[in-house]
Each structure stands twice: as C-alpha cells, then as structure tokens.
Scaffold this active site. Sequence first.
Site, short mmCIF file in Angstrom:
data_model
loop_
_atom_site.label_atom_id
_atom_site.label_comp_id
_atom_site.label_asym_id
_atom_site.label_seq_id
_atom_site.Cartn_x
_atom_site.Cartn_y
_atom_site.Cartn_z
N GLY A 82 35.56 39.92 36.22
CA GLY A 82 36.52 38.93 35.74
C GLY A 82 36.89 37.95 36.84
O GLY A 82 36.90 38.31 38.02
N CYS A 100 39.86 43.36 42.93
CA CYS A 100 39.97 41.93 42.68
C CYS A 100 39.09 41.19 43.66
O CYS A 100 39.07 41.53 44.85
CB CYS A 100 41.43 41.49 42.85
SG CYS A 100 41.69 39.74 42.57
N LEU A 101 38.38 40.19 43.18
CA LEU A 101 37.52 39.40 44.07
C LEU A 101 38.34 38.66 45.13
O LEU A 101 37.80 38.29 46.16
CB LEU A 101 36.69 38.41 43.25
CG LEU A 101 35.57 39.04 42.42
CD1 LEU A 101 34.96 38.03 41.47
CD2 LEU A 101 34.51 39.65 43.34
N GLN A 116 41.68 31.60 41.10
CA GLN A 116 40.97 32.18 42.25
C GLN A 116 39.97 31.23 42.88
O GLN A 116 39.55 31.43 44.02
CB GLN A 116 40.22 33.45 41.81
CG GLN A 116 41.14 34.59 41.41
CD GLN A 116 40.36 35.76 40.87
OE1 GLN A 116 40.03 35.81 39.69
NE2 GLN A 116 40.02 36.71 41.72
N HIS A 133 46.71 36.37 37.16
CA HIS A 133 46.28 35.35 38.14
C HIS A 133 46.80 33.97 37.75
O HIS A 133 47.25 33.20 38.60
CB HIS A 133 44.75 35.28 38.22
CG HIS A 133 44.13 36.30 39.13
ND1 HIS A 133 44.43 36.38 40.48
CD2 HIS A 133 43.22 37.27 38.90
CE1 HIS A 133 43.72 37.36 41.03
NE2 HIS A 133 42.97 37.93 40.08
N HIS A 162 44.89 41.51 33.84
CA HIS A 162 44.73 41.21 35.27
C HIS A 162 44.47 39.72 35.49
O HIS A 162 45.07 39.09 36.36
CB HIS A 162 43.57 42.08 35.82
CG HIS A 162 43.17 41.80 37.22
ND1 HIS A 162 43.32 42.74 38.23
CD2 HIS A 162 42.61 40.71 37.82
CE1 HIS A 162 42.88 42.22 39.37
NE2 HIS A 162 42.44 41.00 39.14
N GLU A 163 43.58 39.15 34.65
CA GLU A 163 43.21 37.74 34.82
C GLU A 163 44.35 36.80 34.40
O GLU A 163 44.56 35.76 35.02
CB GLU A 163 41.92 37.41 34.05
CG GLU A 163 40.69 38.25 34.43
CD GLU A 163 40.40 38.29 35.93
OE1 GLU A 163 40.75 37.33 36.64
OE2 GLU A 163 39.85 39.30 36.40
#
Length: 177
Positions: free
Chosen positions: A46, A91-92, A51, A137, A133-134
């Site tokens: 994701g 997380c990236l 991000q 962000h 989660h996204e």
Amino acid sequence: MTKLDILHFPDKRLRTKAVDIDVIDDAIRLLIDNMFETMYDAPGIGLAATQVNFHKRLIVIDISEEKNEPLCLINPVITHQEGIEVMEEGCLSVPGFYGDVERAESITVKALDRQGEPFELTTDDLLAVCIQHEIDHLNGKLFVDYLSPMKRNRIRKKIGRMEKETAEQNTHRSSTL
Ligand code: QAP
Ligand code: CO
C-alpha cells in the site's frame, strides 16, 4: 513510468493533511501509475500520495500474492466499521520497523476509481487494515503514532542514524568518482 521518492519518518511533510481531488484527469492517472510502480518496486502492499509528497486524497493498494490486483481509491471515506483487530504493521515510510496496531476488523469504504466512478467496498482482514493505514497517511498519521513514545523515539533515532550514514556514503561516492 517513473519511480517516485518516498518520504521517511520523521519527515514533517508526512504530517500534512491531504485535500480531496476534484478533477481526475490524465495527470492524476499518471501519478496513480507512478505510485503503483513505486509500490511494486519497493515492494509494498500500500502507498498513499502523502508518502510521495503529493497532498491529495489518493491511495494505491495491492495485497495479492501475484501483484495483479491493483486497487486505487480516490477521496476514500470509511462509512462503516466493526470489530477490533490487532495486526503487525510496517510502512514504506518507516523502513525496517514493525509494530502491533489495533484497528477496526471490517470496514465499508466508499471512494472514486481512476475513471472517477464511485464505488463501495466492504472488506476485512489485511485489506481492511491496509485501507485504514493508508487513509491515516492522508490525515498525516503514521502507524508509529499508535506505539509507545519510547518505541517511537527509538525508531526515530535509528532511522535518523541510517539516513545520516546514507548521506555520508553519497558524499563519499560523489567525491571519489
Ligand atoms: C501498510 O505497508 C501495511 O519496513 C503497507 O523495509 C503494512 O507496504 C498495512 C515495507 C502491513 C497493513 C499491514 C516495509 C517494505 C512495506 C518495510 C507496506 C520495508 C520494506 C510496507
Ligand atoms: Co504506510
């Protein structure tokens, strides 16, 4: 297509609240393609526009094993949620760190697809966690915010050290070319 740079915690820009997208044009569709490419390359399941330093409400997800089920949500809104589930998340933007987060177990989300068509999705498990989660962000929130301050600080320091090392390696490389 272009791979985009991913911001890393504790970058302040990750705290920006994204705004709704009002026109879904070719520029947005190009960004969507580049976000998928960036996510698949990482590899991740994701990625939110926040991000990659684009502060509009857009997320891309693919939780499939074969990486052939791209899901794009524009202006996503959770309209219903049920139950509680704890899952270990990563997380990236927080590379190399993982932690348990409590979220709703099942959700219904409405959003626009890449053509601007509205759709609704009811789901649970990993996909439900990933969507939550996204969307976090897009609101400037990270999974590390749910961890203890001590754990969050430890992650911040370690990432700080890692980035400093990378910067020094890059300086060294450019001076020895
Ligand atoms: C969000 O995260 C997520 O630390 C997506 O070194 C994660 O794609 C939702 C990744 C887990 C639910 C459960 C993380 C890649 C990818 C790393 C990701 C890393 C390399 C994270
Ligand atoms: Co993330």
